[in-house]
Design an enzyme around this catalytic site. Structure first.
Site, short mmCIF file in Angstrom:
data_model
loop_
_atom_site.label_atom_id
_atom_site.label_comp_id
_atom_site.label_asym_id
_atom_site.label_seq_id
_atom_site.Cartn_x
_atom_site.Cartn_y
_atom_site.Cartn_z
N ASP A 1 9.56 -127.89 41.97
CA ASP A 1 9.27 -129.03 41.20
C ASP A 1 10.19 -130.04 41.36
O ASP A 1 10.07 -131.12 41.36
CB ASP A 1 8.88 -128.73 39.83
CG ASP A 1 8.77 -129.65 39.02
OD1 ASP A 1 7.92 -130.66 39.34
OD2 ASP A 1 9.32 -130.00 37.95
N MET B 1 -1.38 -108.23 29.71
CA MET B 1 -1.48 -106.80 28.98
C MET B 1 0.14 -106.58 28.86
O MET B 1 0.58 -105.35 28.61
CB MET B 1 -1.93 -105.98 30.15
CG MET B 1 -3.59 -106.11 30.34
SD MET B 1 -4.22 -106.08 28.81
CE MET B 1 -6.03 -106.80 29.13
N CYS B 2 1.02 -107.48 29.10
CA CYS B 2 2.27 -107.05 28.59
C CYS B 2 2.77 -107.04 27.31
O CYS B 2 2.06 -108.03 26.55
CB CYS B 2 3.22 -108.33 29.17
SG CYS B 2 3.63 -108.03 31.13
N HIS B 3 3.55 -106.09 26.73
CA HIS B 3 3.98 -106.15 25.25
C HIS B 3 5.01 -107.12 25.10
O HIS B 3 6.02 -107.16 25.95
CB HIS B 3 4.59 -104.59 24.96
CG HIS B 3 3.53 -103.58 25.19
ND1 HIS B 3 3.11 -103.08 26.40
CD2 HIS B 3 2.61 -103.04 24.23
CE1 HIS B 3 2.26 -102.17 26.23
NE2 HIS B 3 1.76 -102.09 24.96
N MET C 1 8.11 -106.72 34.57
CA MET C 1 7.32 -108.02 34.31
C MET C 1 8.29 -109.34 34.07
O MET C 1 7.97 -110.30 34.67
CB MET C 1 6.09 -107.98 33.71
CG MET C 1 5.08 -107.02 34.25
SD MET C 1 4.70 -107.26 36.12
CE MET C 1 4.06 -108.76 35.92
N GLU C 2 9.30 -108.96 33.06
CA GLU C 2 9.94 -109.93 32.59
C GLU C 2 10.98 -110.63 34.00
O GLU C 2 11.27 -111.83 33.97
CB GLU C 2 10.98 -109.76 31.33
CG GLU C 2 9.99 -109.51 30.15
CD GLU C 2 9.02 -108.35 30.07
OE1 GLU C 2 8.42 -108.11 29.20
OE2 GLU C 2 9.11 -107.41 30.89
#
Length: 159
Positions: A127, A75-77, A112-113
């Site tokens: 990793d 749902m992120c633009h 969110m970014e």
């Protein structure tokens, strides 16, 4: 209880319509902690890992992740990023702290970014170091602060 903006009248997920919102400067800072054996952090600090410079690779991975957030989080633009910066510090002899600051001039925020940037950077550290330390944990990923937008500024308590 506030109404969730990502839910339509049928109770199903939707992408929020941001077309009527004004463009403003928005900044978000997120943090993640990567806990590991002291020997592992020492090897990162010394640049002595077989796969290369852990922090340089994590830096690039975090920047790339911020740019790809809308492709990963449904749902992120997609928004134009004006800047992405990751910083690394240490807490004690076994914790690497990763902070990401993300900026935009847009109609929606970059929380969110920033969270995606620190998450992917932390996973990249895992990793690159898992061969010598499988007990590494990624902890306390959170938003530290954000500015801009309708909801105003946020600063996490204790910051």
């Amino acid at each position: 209880m506030e109404k969730l903006t990502h839910i339509n009248e049928q109770g199903r997920a939707k992408m929020v319509d941001v077309s009527g919102k004004p463009v403003t400067r928005r900044v978000a800072v997120a943090r993640a902690r990567v806990c590991m054996k002291p020997e592992t952090l020492s090897r990162i600090r010394q640049g002595n890992m077989e796969k290369g410079d852990v922090l340089a690779v994590a830096q690039v991975a975090g920047i790339m992740a911020a740019k790809k957030t809308s492709e990963l989080i449904p749902m992120c633009h997609p928004i134009p990023l004006r800047g992405v910066d990751l910083r690394f510090s240490e807490e004690g002899d076994s914790t690497l702290v990763i902070e990401a600051e993300v900026k935009t001039d847009s109609v929606t925020g970059v929380e969110m970014e920033a969270l995606t940037a620190v998450s992917v950077a932390a996973l990249t550290v895992y990793d690159m170091c898992k061969a010598i330390d499988k007990e590494i944990t990624v902890e306390q990923t959170c938003l530290i602060r954000k500015t801009g937008g309708k909801s105003g500024d946020f600063i996490r308590k204790g910051e």
